[in-house]
Design a protein around this motif. Structure first.
Motif, PDB file in Angstrom:
ATOM      1  N   GLN A  69      36.613  41.491  42.747  1.00  0.00           N
ATOM      2  CA  GLN A  69      37.310  41.276  43.994  1.00  0.00           C
ATOM      3  C   GLN A  69      37.608  40.003  44.527  1.00  0.00           C
ATOM      4  O   GLN A  69      38.805  39.572  44.747  1.00  0.00           O
ATOM      5  CB  GLN A  69      36.744  42.143  45.245  1.00  0.00           C
ATOM      6  CG  GLN A  69      37.697  42.402  46.451  1.00  0.00           C
ATOM      7  CD  GLN A  69      37.209  43.118  47.291  1.00  0.00           C
ATOM      8  OE1 GLN A  69      35.701  43.232  47.715  1.00  0.00           O
ATOM      9  NE2 GLN A  69      37.909  44.036  47.986  1.00  0.00           N
ATOM     10  N   LEU A  72      39.977  37.940  42.061  1.00  0.00           N
ATOM     11  CA  LEU A  72      41.328  38.599  41.964  1.00  0.00           C
ATOM     12  C   LEU A  72      41.925  38.297  43.371  1.00  0.00           C
ATOM     13  O   LEU A  72      43.431  38.292  43.382  1.00  0.00           O
ATOM     14  CB  LEU A  72      41.421  39.983  41.549  1.00  0.00           C
ATOM     15  CG  LEU A  72      41.103  40.334  40.219  1.00  0.00           C
ATOM     16  CD1 LEU A  72      40.947  41.735  40.099  1.00  0.00           C
ATOM     17  CD2 LEU A  72      42.178  39.701  39.164  1.00  0.00           C
ATOM     18  N   GLU A  73      41.319  37.987  44.411  1.00  0.00           N
ATOM     19  CA  GLU A  73      41.880  38.078  45.911  1.00  0.00           C
ATOM     20  C   GLU A  73      42.901  36.835  45.850  1.00  0.00           C
ATOM     21  O   GLU A  73      44.070  36.941  46.394  1.00  0.00           O
ATOM     22  CB  GLU A  73      40.667  37.966  46.781  1.00  0.00           C
ATOM     23  CG  GLU A  73      40.858  38.681  47.852  1.00  0.00           C
ATOM     24  CD  GLU A  73      39.514  38.642  48.912  1.00  0.00           C
ATOM     25  OE1 GLU A  73      39.201  39.750  49.279  1.00  0.00           O
ATOM     26  OE2 GLU A  73      38.915  37.559  48.775  1.00  0.00           O
ATOM     27  N   SER A  74      42.391  35.837  45.613  1.00  0.00           N
ATOM     28  CA  SER A  74      43.207  34.345  45.779  1.00  0.00           C
ATOM     29  C   SER A  74      42.744  33.154  44.832  1.00  0.00           C
ATOM     30  O   SER A  74      41.698  33.429  44.469  1.00  0.00           O
ATOM     31  CB  SER A  74      42.987  34.052  47.195  1.00  0.00           C
ATOM     32  OG  SER A  74      41.558  33.613  47.463  1.00  0.00           O
ATOM     33  N   GLU A  75      43.673  32.472  44.754  1.00  0.00           N
ATOM     34  CA  GLU A  75      43.321  31.092  44.031  1.00  0.00           C
ATOM     35  C   GLU A  75      41.841  30.607  44.566  1.00  0.00           C
ATOM     36  O   GLU A  75      40.980  30.231  43.560  1.00  0.00           O
ATOM     37  CB  GLU A  75      44.233  30.098  44.192  1.00  0.00           C
ATOM     38  CG  GLU A  75      43.970  28.730  43.433  1.00  0.00           C
ATOM     39  CD  GLU A  75      45.087  28.686  41.938  1.00  0.00           C
ATOM     40  OE1 GLU A  75      46.111  29.124  42.161  1.00  0.00           O
ATOM     41  OE2 GLU A  75      44.452  28.473  40.847  1.00  0.00           O
TER      42      GLU A  75
ATOM     43  N   TYR B  45      43.033  31.177  37.236  1.00  0.00           N
ATOM     44  CA  TYR B  45      43.540  32.440  38.143  1.00  0.00           C
ATOM     45  C   TYR B  45      44.861  33.072  37.926  1.00  0.00           C
ATOM     46  O   TYR B  45      44.809  34.386  37.735  1.00  0.00           O
ATOM     47  CB  TYR B  45      43.540  31.819  39.621  1.00  0.00           C
ATOM     48  CG  TYR B  45      43.939  32.841  40.623  1.00  0.00           C
ATOM     49  CD1 TYR B  45      42.935  34.088  41.022  1.00  0.00           C
ATOM     50  CD2 TYR B  45      45.172  32.648  41.197  1.00  0.00           C
ATOM     51  CE1 TYR B  45      43.449  34.846  41.745  1.00  0.00           C
ATOM     52  CE2 TYR B  45      45.603  33.530  42.362  1.00  0.00           C
ATOM     53  CZ  TYR B  45      44.866  34.644  42.520  1.00  0.00           C
ATOM     54  OH  TYR B  45      45.241  35.667  43.430  1.00  0.00           O
ATOM     55  N   GLU B  46      45.836  32.381  37.287  1.00  0.00           N
ATOM     56  CA  GLU B  46      46.978  33.240  37.154  1.00  0.00           C
ATOM     57  C   GLU B  46      46.834  34.110  36.184  1.00  0.00           C
ATOM     58  O   GLU B  46      47.544  35.271  36.199  1.00  0.00           O
ATOM     59  CB  GLU B  46      47.921  32.175  36.784  1.00  0.00           C
ATOM     60  CG  GLU B  46      48.610  31.352  38.067  1.00  0.00           C
ATOM     61  CD  GLU B  46      49.077  32.378  39.160  1.00  0.00           C
ATOM     62  OE1 GLU B  46      49.610  33.365  39.013  1.00  0.00           O
ATOM     63  OE2 GLU B  46      48.857  31.676  40.361  1.00  0.00           O
ATOM     64  N   TRP B  48      44.176  35.207  34.674  1.00  0.00           N
ATOM     65  CA  TRP B  48      43.137  36.507  35.213  1.00  0.00           C
ATOM     66  C   TRP B  48      43.809  37.301  35.857  1.00  0.00           C
ATOM     67  O   TRP B  48      43.620  38.659  35.854  1.00  0.00           O
ATOM     68  CB  TRP B  48      42.031  35.813  35.736  1.00  0.00           C
ATOM     69  CG  TRP B  48      40.801  36.707  36.417  1.00  0.00           C
ATOM     70  CD1 TRP B  48      40.460  36.903  37.556  1.00  0.00           C
ATOM     71  CD2 TRP B  48      39.993  37.504  35.513  1.00  0.00           C
ATOM     72  NE1 TRP B  48      39.354  37.744  37.668  1.00  0.00           N
ATOM     73  CE2 TRP B  48      39.034  38.160  36.376  1.00  0.00           C
ATOM     74  CE3 TRP B  48      39.880  37.742  34.022  1.00  0.00           C
ATOM     75  CZ2 TRP B  48      38.136  38.830  35.953  1.00  0.00           C
ATOM     76  CZ3 TRP B  48      39.028  38.700  33.655  1.00  0.00           C
ATOM     77  CH2 TRP B  48      38.071  39.116  34.504  1.00  0.00           C
ATOM     78  N   ARG B  49      44.655  37.183  36.728  1.00  0.00           N
ATOM     79  CA  ARG B  49      45.311  37.965  37.902  1.00  0.00           C
ATOM     80  C   ARG B  49      46.445  38.847  36.891  1.00  0.00           C
ATOM     81  O   ARG B  49      46.638  40.174  37.309  1.00  0.00           O
ATOM     82  CB  ARG B  49      46.050  37.482  38.866  1.00  0.00           C
ATOM     83  CG  ARG B  49      46.149  38.106  40.365  1.00  0.00           C
ATOM     84  CD  ARG B  49      47.189  37.194  41.240  1.00  0.00           C
ATOM     85  NE  ARG B  49      47.683  38.401  41.894  1.00  0.00           N
ATOM     86  CZ  ARG B  49      47.193  39.285  42.830  1.00  0.00           C
ATOM     87  NH1 ARG B  49      46.299  38.928  43.150  1.00  0.00           N
ATOM     88  NH2 ARG B  49      48.233  40.024  43.404  1.00  0.00           N
ATOM     89  N   TRP B 114      36.466  51.482  46.930  1.00  0.00           N
ATOM     90  CA  TRP B 114      36.355  50.066  46.758  1.00  0.00           C
ATOM     91  C   TRP B 114      37.168  49.652  45.521  1.00  0.00           C
ATOM     92  O   TRP B 114      37.953  48.720  45.528  1.00  0.00           O
ATOM     93  CB  TRP B 114      35.031  49.318  46.626  1.00  0.00           C
ATOM     94  CG  TRP B 114      34.630  47.961  46.545  1.00  0.00           C
ATOM     95  CD1 TRP B 114      35.622  47.183  47.107  1.00  0.00           C
ATOM     96  CD2 TRP B 114      33.615  46.992  46.608  1.00  0.00           C
ATOM     97  NE1 TRP B 114      35.095  45.563  47.157  1.00  0.00           N
ATOM     98  CE2 TRP B 114      33.728  45.818  46.752  1.00  0.00           C
ATOM     99  CE3 TRP B 114      32.400  47.293  46.042  1.00  0.00           C
ATOM    100  CZ2 TRP B 114      32.858  44.929  46.463  1.00  0.00           C
ATOM    101  CZ3 TRP B 114      31.461  46.576  46.080  1.00  0.00           C
ATOM    102  CH2 TRP B 114      31.798  44.963  46.302  1.00  0.00           C
ATOM    103  N   ILE B 118      40.675  47.471  44.699  1.00  0.00           N
ATOM    104  CA  ILE B 118      40.680  46.378  43.954  1.00  0.00           C
ATOM    105  C   ILE B 118      41.876  46.405  42.909  1.00  0.00           C
ATOM    106  O   ILE B 118      42.603  45.577  42.713  1.00  0.00           O
ATOM    107  CB  ILE B 118      39.357  45.918  43.206  1.00  0.00           C
ATOM    108  CG1 ILE B 118      38.355  45.439  44.468  1.00  0.00           C
ATOM    109  CG2 ILE B 118      39.360  44.705  42.252  1.00  0.00           C
ATOM    110  CD1 ILE B 118      36.742  45.345  43.761  1.00  0.00           C
ATOM    111  N   SER B 122      45.492  44.525  43.056  1.00  0.00           N
ATOM    112  CA  SER B 122      45.801  43.467  42.318  1.00  0.00           C
ATOM    113  C   SER B 122      47.141  43.532  41.169  1.00  0.00           C
ATOM    114  O   SER B 122      47.365  44.694  40.705  1.00  0.00           O
ATOM    115  CB  SER B 122      44.636  43.204  41.479  1.00  0.00           C
ATOM    116  OG  SER B 122      43.347  43.131  42.077  1.00  0.00           O
TER     117      SER B 122
END
Lengths: 148, 122
Positions: A69, A72-75, B45-46, B48-49, B114, B118, B122
């Motif tokens: 969580q 994935l939530e934010s940078e 991050y990019e 992964w998301r 939960w 998630i 996402s």
């Protein structure tokens, strides 16, 4: 068999539903249920490890969901997780979860193969347990290398 | 046939099948995630998301989440009914097992809701 023993224990504790029949005759049978005096063969050890890893993973899921969580939530959350992974305690926790998961996976695949009818003989079960332990050891070392 | 009020499907055979079926899904999902992690050593991050916002992956994740819930319940139930019994714990065995099973159900419900939050978000 098991029912008879359970019944006699219930009788001893006087928790007797009115319809329960007490088989007092069975009380005199020698029953060795002292697990500490058993010698466990290798397949029994892999089996109990499968259970222990399963129960541990049940709690590990919480940690995994939390990290997922956050990442994935934010940078910023992603950076926080990356930062966490640099510290030894978090690394150790993640490594333990990964080790448990890979062991449970490998032992589970062996279980499915045995359900299929493969390796059900005495020798086959021993070989299966050996292969499970060797593969798990390799996976443990690999996951250690992946995290560190 | 013996039925048990707390077993997942009230039938040992169905529990057995649910445990195996969910195991295969969970094994596939585990290998998939490990492959994603292995294929991208420098994960940012990019990317992964992007993995989790892909619709088929989202579906796979949520199906695996349901599989996880069924799998953990059957597993924890089996462990509980083996060790938390009258024979092992005396007269309070059934009561302790009921507390344990209630705790397991609650934690599984938390994981399910939960997890959906998630994966859906996402």
């Amino acid at each position: 068999m098991a029912d008879a023993v359970t019944l006699s224990v219930d009788c001893a504790h006087k928790y007797i539903p009115y319809a329960t029949v007490c088989y007092h005759v069975k009380d005199t049978r020698p029953v060795n249920l002292d697990l500490t005096t058993f010698k466990f063969p290798l397949p029994a050890i892999t089996s109990i490890l499968h259970r222990i890893s399963g129960v541990a993973l049940f709690f590990g899921i919480g940690v995994v969901l939390y990290l997922l969580q956050l990442s994935l939530e934010s940078e910023a959350g992603f950076e926080q997780v990356t930062e966490l992974f640099r510290a030894t305690p978090a690394k150790l926790v993640v490594w333990l979860i990964l080790t448990g998961l890979l062991y449970h996976l490998i032992a589970g695949i062996k279980h499915l193969l045995m359900d299929w009818g493969l390796g059900e003989s005495r020798e086959g079960a021993l070989r299966g347990a050996q292969v499970t332990l060797i593969l798990s050891l390799a996976a443990t070392v690999l996951s250690w290398g992946m995290i560190w | 046939m013996v039925t048990n009020a707390t077993s997942f499907s009230r039938s040992g055979l169905s529990d057995w099948i649910i445990q195996r079926f969910s195991a295969v899904i969970l094994a596939a999902y585990t290998l998939f995630i490990l492959a994603v992690l292995g294929a991208t050593p420098e994960l940012d991050y990019e990317s992964w998301r992007a993995v989790f916002s892909n619709n088929p992956v989202r579906l796979f994740s949520i199906i695996s989440l349901f599989a996880l819930c069924g799998h953990t319940w059957v597993g924890m139930w089996t462990v509980g009914t083996d060790y938390l019994t009258g024979r092992q714990l005396g007269g309070n065995g059934t009561f302790i097992r009921l507390i344990y099973q209630s705790f397991c159900v609650l934690l599984i419900a938390v994981y399910l809701l939960w997890g959906i939050q998630i994966f859906w978000g996402s």
